[in-house]
Design a protein around this motif. Structure first.
Motif, PDB file in Angstrom:
ATOM      1  N   PHE A 174      31.190  -5.995  54.780  1.00 33.30           N
ATOM      2  CA  PHE A 174      31.147  -7.019  53.595  1.00 33.30           C
ATOM      3  C   PHE A 174      32.354  -7.368  54.116  1.00 33.30           C
ATOM      4  N   PHE A 175      32.797  -8.303  53.607  1.00 32.18           N
ATOM      5  CA  PHE A 175      34.320  -9.272  53.252  1.00 32.18           C
ATOM      6  C   PHE A 175      34.508 -10.028  52.332  1.00 32.18           C
ATOM      7  N   THR A 176      35.187 -10.081  51.248  1.00 30.54           N
ATOM      8  CA  THR A 176      35.054 -10.855  50.406  1.00 30.54           C
ATOM      9  C   THR A 176      36.465 -10.842  49.547  1.00 30.54           C
ATOM     10  N   GLN A 177      36.987 -11.304  48.928  1.00 35.21           N
ATOM     11  CA  GLN A 177      38.527 -11.540  47.633  1.00 35.21           C
ATOM     12  C   GLN A 177      38.353 -11.887  46.430  1.00 35.21           C
ATOM     13  N   LEU A 178      38.443 -11.214  45.939  1.00 32.26           N
ATOM     14  CA  LEU A 178      38.606 -10.618  44.188  1.00 32.26           C
ATOM     15  C   LEU A 178      40.161 -11.143  43.893  1.00 32.26           C
ATOM     16  N   GLY A 179      40.804 -12.406  43.134  1.00 34.96           N
ATOM     17  CA  GLY A 179      41.136 -12.206  42.309  1.00 34.96           C
ATOM     18  C   GLY A 179      42.515 -12.774  43.620  1.00 34.96           C
ATOM     19  N   SER A 180      43.383 -12.317  44.156  1.00 37.12           N
ATOM     20  CA  SER A 180      44.757 -12.499  45.292  1.00 37.12           C
ATOM     21  C   SER A 180      44.554 -11.421  46.000  1.00 37.12           C
ATOM     22  N   SER A 181      43.607 -10.442  46.013  1.00 33.11           N
ATOM     23  CA  SER A 181      43.200  -8.822  46.997  1.00 33.11           C
ATOM     24  C   SER A 181      42.002  -9.533  47.749  1.00 33.11           C
ATOM     25  N   GLU A 182      41.790  -8.526  49.479  1.00 36.44           N
ATOM     26  CA  GLU A 182      41.138  -9.295  50.257  1.00 36.44           C
ATOM     27  C   GLU A 182      40.329  -7.280  50.380  1.00 36.44           C
ATOM     28  N   TYR A 183      39.099  -7.650  50.160  1.00 31.12           N
ATOM     29  CA  TYR A 183      38.287  -6.282  50.510  1.00 31.12           C
ATOM     30  C   TYR A 183      37.622  -5.780  51.878  1.00 31.12           C
ATOM     31  N   MET A 184      37.316  -4.802  52.342  1.00 29.94           N
ATOM     32  CA  MET A 184      36.063  -4.921  53.123  1.00 29.94           C
ATOM     33  C   MET A 184      34.628  -3.467  52.369  1.00 29.94           C
ATOM     34  N   ILE A 185      34.106  -4.065  51.981  1.00 32.65           N
ATOM     35  CA  ILE A 185      33.639  -3.017  51.812  1.00 32.65           C
ATOM     36  C   ILE A 185      32.257  -1.976  52.773  1.00 32.65           C
ATOM     37  N   GLN A 186      32.104  -1.119  52.760  1.00 30.80           N
ATOM     38  CA  GLN A 186      31.277  -0.648  53.591  1.00 30.80           C
ATOM     39  C   GLN A 186      30.156   0.041  53.539  1.00 30.80           C
ATOM     40  N   GLU A 187      29.461  -1.379  53.728  1.00 31.86           N
ATOM     41  CA  GLU A 187      27.845  -0.047  53.275  1.00 31.86           C
ATOM     42  C   GLU A 187      26.933   0.782  53.519  1.00 31.86           C
ATOM     43  N   SER A 188      26.043   1.596  52.293  1.00 32.38           N
ATOM     44  CA  SER A 188      25.671   2.497  53.055  1.00 32.38           C
ATOM     45  C   SER A 188      24.055   2.339  52.445  1.00 32.38           C
ATOM     46  N   ARG A 189      23.679   1.271  51.791  1.00 30.43           N
ATOM     47  CA  ARG A 189      22.488   1.224  51.556  1.00 30.43           C
ATOM     48  C   ARG A 189      21.299   0.614  52.408  1.00 30.43           C
ATOM     49  N   LYS A 190      20.663   1.073  52.666  1.00 31.00           N
ATOM     50  CA  LYS A 190      19.358   1.714  53.679  1.00 31.00           C
ATOM     51  C   LYS A 190      18.587   0.010  53.312  1.00 31.00           C
ATOM     52  N   ILE A 191      17.233  -0.359  54.098  1.00 31.58           N
ATOM     53  CA  ILE A 191      16.952  -0.977  54.129  1.00 31.58           C
ATOM     54  C   ILE A 191      15.093  -0.837  54.814  1.00 31.58           C
ATOM     55  N   ASP A 192      14.416  -0.512  53.944  1.00 28.88           N
ATOM     56  CA  ASP A 192      13.151   0.497  54.123  1.00 28.88           C
ATOM     57  C   ASP A 192      12.113  -0.961  54.739  1.00 28.88           C
ATOM     58  N   TRP A 193      11.493  -0.863  56.003  1.00 28.58           N
ATOM     59  CA  TRP A 193      11.767  -1.872  55.715  1.00 28.58           C
ATOM     60  C   TRP A 193       9.464  -1.561  55.857  1.00 28.58           C
ATOM     61  N   LYS A 194       8.733  -2.172  55.172  1.00 28.96           N
ATOM     62  CA  LYS A 194       7.211  -2.253  55.630  1.00 28.96           C
ATOM     63  C   LYS A 194       6.768  -3.570  56.231  1.00 28.96           C
ATOM     64  N   ILE A 195       6.133  -2.889  57.666  1.00 24.93           N
ATOM     65  CA  ILE A 195       5.641  -4.220  57.852  1.00 24.93           C
ATOM     66  C   ILE A 195       4.839  -4.720  57.947  1.00 24.93           C
ATOM     67  N   LEU A 196       3.634  -5.509  57.791  1.00 19.45           N
ATOM     68  CA  LEU A 196       2.339  -6.363  57.519  1.00 19.45           C
ATOM     69  C   LEU A 196       1.430  -6.740  58.535  1.00 19.45           C
ATOM     70  N   PRO A 197       0.662  -7.253  58.385  1.00 20.59           N
ATOM     71  CA  PRO A 197      -0.134  -7.461  59.848  1.00 20.59           C
ATOM     72  C   PRO A 197      -0.410  -8.857  59.515  1.00 20.59           C
ATOM     73  N   GLU A 198       0.336  -9.402  58.164  1.00 19.52           N
ATOM     74  CA  GLU A 198       0.024 -11.012  58.089  1.00 19.52           C
ATOM     75  C   GLU A 198       1.202 -11.638  59.792  1.00 19.52           C
ATOM     76  N   ASN A 199       0.645 -12.527  60.231  1.00 19.12           N
ATOM     77  CA  ASN A 199       1.341 -14.177  60.988  1.00 19.12           C
ATOM     78  C   ASN A 199       1.662 -14.921  60.493  1.00 19.12           C
ATOM     79  N   GLU A 200       2.261 -15.875  60.461  1.00 25.68           N
ATOM     80  CA  GLU A 200       2.784 -16.957  59.832  1.00 25.68           C
ATOM     81  C   GLU A 200       3.486 -17.760  61.253  1.00 25.68           C
ATOM     82  N   LYS A 201       2.999 -19.291  61.257  1.00 30.07           N
ATOM     83  CA  LYS A 201       4.478 -19.745  62.113  1.00 30.07           C
ATOM     84  C   LYS A 201       5.069 -20.639  60.924  1.00 30.07           C
ATOM     85  N   VAL A 202       6.635 -20.325  61.426  1.00 31.39           N
ATOM     86  CA  VAL A 202       7.562 -20.841  61.167  1.00 31.39           C
ATOM     87  C   VAL A 202       9.092 -21.908  61.692  1.00 31.39           C
TER      88      VAL A 202
END
Length: 288
Positions: A108-136
């Motif tokens: 994740f790249f962002t700027q706070l004040g005059s400094s630029e940051y690269m943040i390395q993500e450690s949080r995991k996404i635990d998906w639950k896949i459901l049977p519902e379907n939809e036309k989008v």
């Protein structure tokens, strides 16, 4: 074993299907949770290459490109007196996100004040896949849910596009995320366009772009502290610079040099006002 096979098939799908594909999302978001009727909209782009994907605001990217070119043009002669009056930064979303294939590590790249940051993500996404379907739109999609970055999310993904990717940091479903919204419906993404772009547009990491100050690399836990510190005191970095003997010189519209103390007071006032309104960030756990 199934997970390994699935991951390999997914990567092969990316390599064969999605090289140099651009997915355009409409992002609707509410900054102030007390004014949910005041939603803002931004066009976000997900560019997919064989090596990874990049996600950013179209308006911000276009605006920054113009300003950077003008900066380079004026600084060619070696002058330090750069005038960017009339070049107004556009775009409401100022960060960029990069996912690296095949492991889907997220930066994740962002700027706070005059400094630029690269943040390395450690949080995991635990998906639950459901049977519902939809036309989008034109896509047949399936439903999935998760708890991530302090919010409960519902995603609709399509296996017609075999890419385990999506808007923001979201990824890991057996198809592209076509629609995504949090439980409060104050942050939503919906796919609006798909197109290929030229093979001349090669992968180039955001971390390798030209900078005048070094990029600061943090993990997400350390970034949270920096984020909260900046939110509480936007002049922290400026004070450190002045304490080290640095000099800050800003001019007003008439060309008159502004008083540094007044600049700092103005920044503090604006930050207090901004904090009151910006109480509903997408990554809500930053405030907890």
């Amino acid at each position: 074993m199934k997970k390994i096979i699935f991951g390999l098939l997914s990567f092969l799908g990316i390599a064969t299907y999605s090289q140099n594909q651009r997915f355009s999302y409409e992002y609707k978001f509410v900054r102030d949770s007390t004014e949910k009727d005041k939603a803002e909209t931004e066009v976000m782009l997900l560019n997919v290459f064989s090596k990874g994907s990049q996600f950013y605001s179209k308006d911000t990217f276009d605006s920054d490109s113009i300003i950077n070119e003008e900066f380079k043009k004026q600084s060619k002669g070696g002058s330090m007196d750069i005038n960017l009056t009339g070049f107004k930064a556009k775009g409401k979303v100022r960060y960029q996100i990069e996912k690296n294939y095949p492991d889907y590590s997220v930066n994740f790249f962002t700027q706070l004040g005059s400094s630029e940051y690269m943040i390395q993500e450690s949080r995991k996404i635990d998906w639950k896949i459901l049977p519902e379907n939809e036309k989008v739109g034109e896509f047949n999609t399936q439903k999935a849910t998760c708890n991530y970055v302090g919010r409960v999310w519902t995603a609709w993904f399509t296996t017609d596009i075999p890419i385990q990717d999506g808007p923001h940091k979201f990824h890991g479903l057996p198809g592209l995320i076509v629609k995504l919204e949090d439980k409060t419906k104050s942050h939503t993404y919906e796919l609006k366009g798909v197109r290929k772009f030229s093979n001349e547009n090669e992968w180039k990491s955001f971390k390798d772009k030209e900078r005048y100050e070094p990029l600061i690399v943090l993990n997400d836990k350390k970034y949270k502290k920096v984020y909260l510190d900046n939110r509480a005191d936007p002049n922290k970095g400026l004070r450190s610079l002045l304490a080290e003997g640095g000099k800050v010189e800003m001019k007003d519209a008439s060309g008159k040099i502004m008083d540094t103390n007044q600049i700092m007071k103005d920044r503090e006032k604006k930050q207090v006002e901004a904090n009151k309104k910006n109480n509903n960030p997408l990554e809500l756990d930053l405030l907890k």
